[in-house]
Write a protein that holds these residues in place. Structure first.
Motif, PDB file in Angstrom:
ATOM      1  N   UNK A   1       0.848  -1.195   0.000  1.00  0.00           N
ATOM      2  CA  UNK A   1       0.000   0.000   0.000  1.00  0.00           C
ATOM      3  C   UNK A   1       0.888   1.252   0.000  1.00  0.00           C
ATOM      4  N   UNK A   2       0.654   2.157  -0.915  1.00  0.00           N
ATOM      5  CA  UNK A   2       1.493   3.344  -1.047  1.00  0.00           C
ATOM      6  C   UNK A   2       1.179   4.354   0.060  1.00  0.00           C
ATOM      7  N   UNK A   3       2.107   5.287   0.267  1.00  0.00           N
ATOM      8  CA  UNK A   3       1.896   6.319   1.276  1.00  0.00           C
ATOM      9  C   UNK A   3       0.661   7.156   0.967  1.00  0.00           C
ATOM     10  N   UNK A   4       0.454   7.459  -0.296  1.00  0.00           N
ATOM     11  CA  UNK A   4      -0.706   8.266  -0.694  1.00  0.00           C
ATOM     12  C   UNK A   4      -2.008   7.546  -0.357  1.00  0.00           C
ATOM     13  N   UNK A   5      -2.065   6.249  -0.618  1.00  0.00           N
ATOM     14  CA  UNK A   5      -3.270   5.464  -0.311  1.00  0.00           C
ATOM     15  C   UNK A   5      -3.517   5.444   1.198  1.00  0.00           C
ATOM     16  N   UNK A   6      -2.452   5.267   1.983  1.00  0.00           N
ATOM     17  CA  UNK A   6      -2.594   5.262   3.445  1.00  0.00           C
ATOM     18  C   UNK A   6      -3.089   6.613   3.944  1.00  0.00           C
ATOM     19  N   UNK A   7      -2.535   7.683   3.394  1.00  0.00           N
ATOM     20  CA  UNK A   7      -2.919   9.035   3.803  1.00  0.00           C
ATOM     21  C   UNK A   7      -4.383   9.314   3.468  1.00  0.00           C
ATOM     22  N   UNK A   8      -4.767   9.023   2.251  1.00  0.00           N
ATOM     23  CA  UNK A   8      -6.149   9.287   1.808  1.00  0.00           C
ATOM     24  C   UNK A   8      -7.133   8.391   2.570  1.00  0.00           C
ATOM     25  N   UNK A   9      -6.767   7.125   2.772  1.00  0.00           N
ATOM     26  CA  UNK A   9      -7.649   6.185   3.474  1.00  0.00           C
ATOM     27  C   UNK A   9      -7.928   6.648   4.900  1.00  0.00           C
ATOM     28  N   UNK A  10      -6.887   7.042   5.607  1.00  0.00           N
ATOM     29  CA  UNK A  10      -7.070   7.488   6.993  1.00  0.00           C
ATOM     30  C   UNK A  10      -7.844   8.801   7.060  1.00  0.00           C
ATOM     31  N   UNK A  11      -7.617   9.683   6.093  1.00  0.00           N
ATOM     32  CA  UNK A  11      -8.336  10.958   6.063  1.00  0.00           C
ATOM     33  C   UNK A  11      -9.824  10.733   5.813  1.00  0.00           C
ATOM     34  N   UNK A  12     -10.143   9.888   4.838  1.00  0.00           N
ATOM     35  CA  UNK A  12     -11.543   9.607   4.512  1.00  0.00           C
ATOM     36  C   UNK A  12     -12.233   8.900   5.678  1.00  0.00           C
ATOM     37  N   UNK A  13     -11.536   7.941   6.270  1.00  0.00           N
ATOM     38  CA  UNK A  13     -12.119   7.202   7.392  1.00  0.00           C
ATOM     39  C   UNK A  13     -12.390   8.131   8.576  1.00  0.00           C
ATOM     40  N   UNK A  14     -11.465   9.017   8.866  1.00  0.00           N
ATOM     41  CA  UNK A  14     -11.654   9.987   9.941  1.00  0.00           C
ATOM     42  C   UNK A  14     -12.810  10.925   9.624  1.00  0.00           C
ATOM     43  N   UNK A  15     -12.908  11.317   8.365  1.00  0.00           N
ATOM     44  CA  UNK A  15     -13.988  12.192   7.910  1.00  0.00           C
ATOM     45  C   UNK A  15     -15.346  11.516   8.079  1.00  0.00           C
ATOM     46  N   UNK A  16     -15.408  10.228   7.795  1.00  0.00           N
ATOM     47  CA  UNK A  16     -16.665   9.470   7.905  1.00  0.00           C
ATOM     48  C   UNK A  16     -17.026   9.209   9.361  1.00  0.00           C
ATOM     49  N   UNK A  17     -16.023   8.905  10.180  1.00  0.00           N
ATOM     50  CA  UNK A  17     -16.270   8.535  11.575  1.00  0.00           C
ATOM     51  C   UNK A  17     -16.651   9.718  12.464  1.00  0.00           C
ATOM     52  N   UNK A  18     -16.141  10.896  12.167  1.00  0.00           N
ATOM     53  CA  UNK A  18     -16.336  12.037  13.060  1.00  0.00           C
ATOM     54  C   UNK A  18     -17.803  12.367  13.327  1.00  0.00           C
ATOM     55  N   UNK A  19     -18.695  12.411  12.320  1.00  0.00           N
ATOM     56  CA  UNK A  19     -20.116  12.675  12.630  1.00  0.00           C
ATOM     57  C   UNK A  19     -20.720  11.655  13.591  1.00  0.00           C
ATOM     58  N   UNK A  20     -20.296  10.394  13.470  1.00  0.00           N
ATOM     59  CA  UNK A  20     -20.797   9.355  14.381  1.00  0.00           C
ATOM     60  C   UNK A  20     -20.263   9.569  15.800  1.00  0.00           C
ATOM     61  N   UNK A  21     -19.017  10.004  15.902  1.00  0.00           N
ATOM     62  CA  UNK A  21     -18.440  10.301  17.212  1.00  0.00           C
ATOM     63  C   UNK A  21     -19.135  11.503  17.840  1.00  0.00           C
ATOM     64  N   UNK A  22     -19.532  12.472  17.024  1.00  0.00           N
ATOM     65  CA  UNK A  22     -20.277  13.635  17.528  1.00  0.00           C
ATOM     66  C   UNK A  22     -21.591  13.183  18.166  1.00  0.00           C
ATOM     67  N   UNK A  23     -22.288  12.281  17.482  1.00  0.00           N
ATOM     68  CA  UNK A  23     -23.550  11.752  18.030  1.00  0.00           C
ATOM     69  C   UNK A  23     -23.304  10.999  19.334  1.00  0.00           C
ATOM     70  N   UNK A  24     -22.219  10.222  19.379  1.00  0.00           N
ATOM     71  CA  UNK A  24     -21.876   9.481  20.590  1.00  0.00           C
ATOM     72  C   UNK A  24     -21.560  10.438  21.736  1.00  0.00           C
ATOM     73  N   UNK A  25     -20.863  11.520  21.433  1.00  0.00           N
ATOM     74  CA  UNK A  25     -20.508  12.507  22.460  1.00  0.00           C
ATOM     75  C   UNK A  25     -21.761  13.118  23.080  1.00  0.00           C
ATOM     76  N   UNK A  26     -22.752  13.393  22.242  1.00  0.00           N
ATOM     77  CA  UNK A  26     -24.011  13.943  22.767  1.00  0.00           C
ATOM     78  C   UNK A  26     -24.717  12.928  23.660  1.00  0.00           C
ATOM     79  N   UNK A  27     -24.697  11.657  23.252  1.00  0.00           N
ATOM     80  CA  UNK A  27     -25.351  10.612  24.045  1.00  0.00           C
ATOM     81  C   UNK A  27     -24.675  10.416  25.402  1.00  0.00           C
ATOM     82  N   UNK A  28     -23.339  10.543  25.417  1.00  0.00           N
ATOM     83  CA  UNK A  28     -22.584  10.336  26.658  1.00  0.00           C
ATOM     84  C   UNK A  28     -22.427  11.637  27.455  1.00  0.00           C
TER      85      UNK A  28
END
Length: 343
Positions: A1-28
């Motif tokens: 896996x190239x550095x660019x793929x790792x960088x983009x993958x982690x950025x996209x995953x963080x971008x997708x996960x953050x709204x769900x974490x926001x909802x969890x933060x409100x619940x907790x």
């Protein structure tokens, strides 16, 4: 896996996960309510957002690297820091309790072999270094715990800690590439992507804060990666490069310690005397303060890269010059006395 793929993958995953974490933060009920003068925001903001950074970092790291003892130790000790941060973001922990847990996580790192074993000696050639022996343990703990708290202290404005985390990660990534350190280059590029994806929601006006969950994780993981990078490569990845790469958090932390000591206040007590507070008091806007500190961090990062590619004598000169400029900037500031004796 190239550095660019790792960088983009982690950025996209963080971008997708953050709204769900926001909802969890409100619940907790992990909400930062502005109830004192230190806080710049005017409305309640969910914290604990750093959980998205941590999860994306872990997932992409596991898929990109062999799950050896070093990676297991890094992820397990980071998990302890993140869990502590989550608890603190939900219901505030005492500073002593946090310090004890940070010490435990640092000791776990050491048990997995992640520790500062030697230090290079400037001006003495590429093979000259000091074997620390027993002192490697306290020095490792000091470095890791210090950096964990330094990033926690700098997390005072929207996007500040996550942005500096991104800049520091890119700096260490470049240094790791220059010194052929594959493991640390992978870890830093993944962390950079995770921070950047989160920064979309964290930049002013922030929809979510890193919280202790994220700020302490970023400081802890960067300190740990810098140790991994230095193992068996003492001179090329000198301690000077790491100090400069994390220059802003280190500078702000040392200033806070001196300020609180002079004011006879507990070192762990929060106040409104940090670098970002001072710049705000000078009339800079929220966004401009963050951008100014980004630029300072970038300049220090560039200098740290030069310390790797240039001869050791010039590297030390650059380090001393950067440190001197920071001190003179502080001393020549017309509000210096007020900063020290901020009540």
């Amino acid at each position: 896996m190239s550095y660019l793929v790792m960088f983009v993958s982690s950025a996209i995953l963080s971008l997708i996960l953050t709204p769900h974490v926001i909802k969890l933060a409100y619940k907790l009920n992990a909400i930062d309510v502005p109830k004192d003068s230190r806080r710049v925001h005017k409305r309640p903001i969910p914290r604990m957002g750093g959980l998205a950074v941590f999860i994306s970092f872990c997932i992409v790291s596991i898929f990109s690297l062999k799950l050896d003892l070093t990676l297991v130790g890094l992820l397990l000790s980071s998990l302890i820091i993140v869990f502590m941060g989550m608890v603190d973001d939900i219901k505030t922990l005492r500073p002593v309790s946090k310090l004890i847990i940070q010490l435990f996580a640092s000791i776990l790192l050491i048990l997995f072999g992640i520790k500062i074993k030697s230090l290079s000696i400037p001006f003495m050639g590429v093979d000259k270094y000091i074997n620390l022996g027993f002192f490697s343990v306290p020095l490792t703990i000091f470095w890791v715990v210090g950096m964990t708290n330094a990033f926690n202290l700098i997390d005072g404005l929207d996007g500040l800690a996550s942005g500096i985390g991104f800049i520091s990660s890119i700096t260490l990534f470049i240094i790791s590439i220059l010194t052929s350190r594959y493991l640390s280059s992978v870890l830093t590029i993944i962390l950079a992507g995770s921070c950047l994806g989160f920064l979309y929601y964290n930049f002013n006006p922030a929809k979510v804060f890193l919280g202790d969950t994220g700020s302490q994780f970023i400081g802890f993981i960067l300190a740990s990666i810098s140790i991994i990078s230095a193992i068996k490569y003492y001179t090329a990845f000198s301690i000077l490069a790491s100090v400069l790469a994390f220059g802003v958090p280190i500078y702000d932390t040392l200033s806070a310690i001196i300020r609180r000591k002079l004011n006879n206040r507990p070192i762990m007590e929060a106040d409104r005397g940090h670098l970002h507070h001072r710049l705000l008091d000078k009339g800079f806007s929220h966004k401009n303060v963050v951008i100014i500190i980004y630029l300072i961090s970038m300049v220090l990062g560039i200098i740290s890269i030069f310390t790797i590619v240039l001869p050791s004598s010039i590297s030390v000169f650059l380090f001393i010059s950067a440190a001197t400029l920071l001190v003179f900037w502080k001393v020549l500031n017309k509000n210096y006395r007020d900063q020290l004796y901020n009540k």
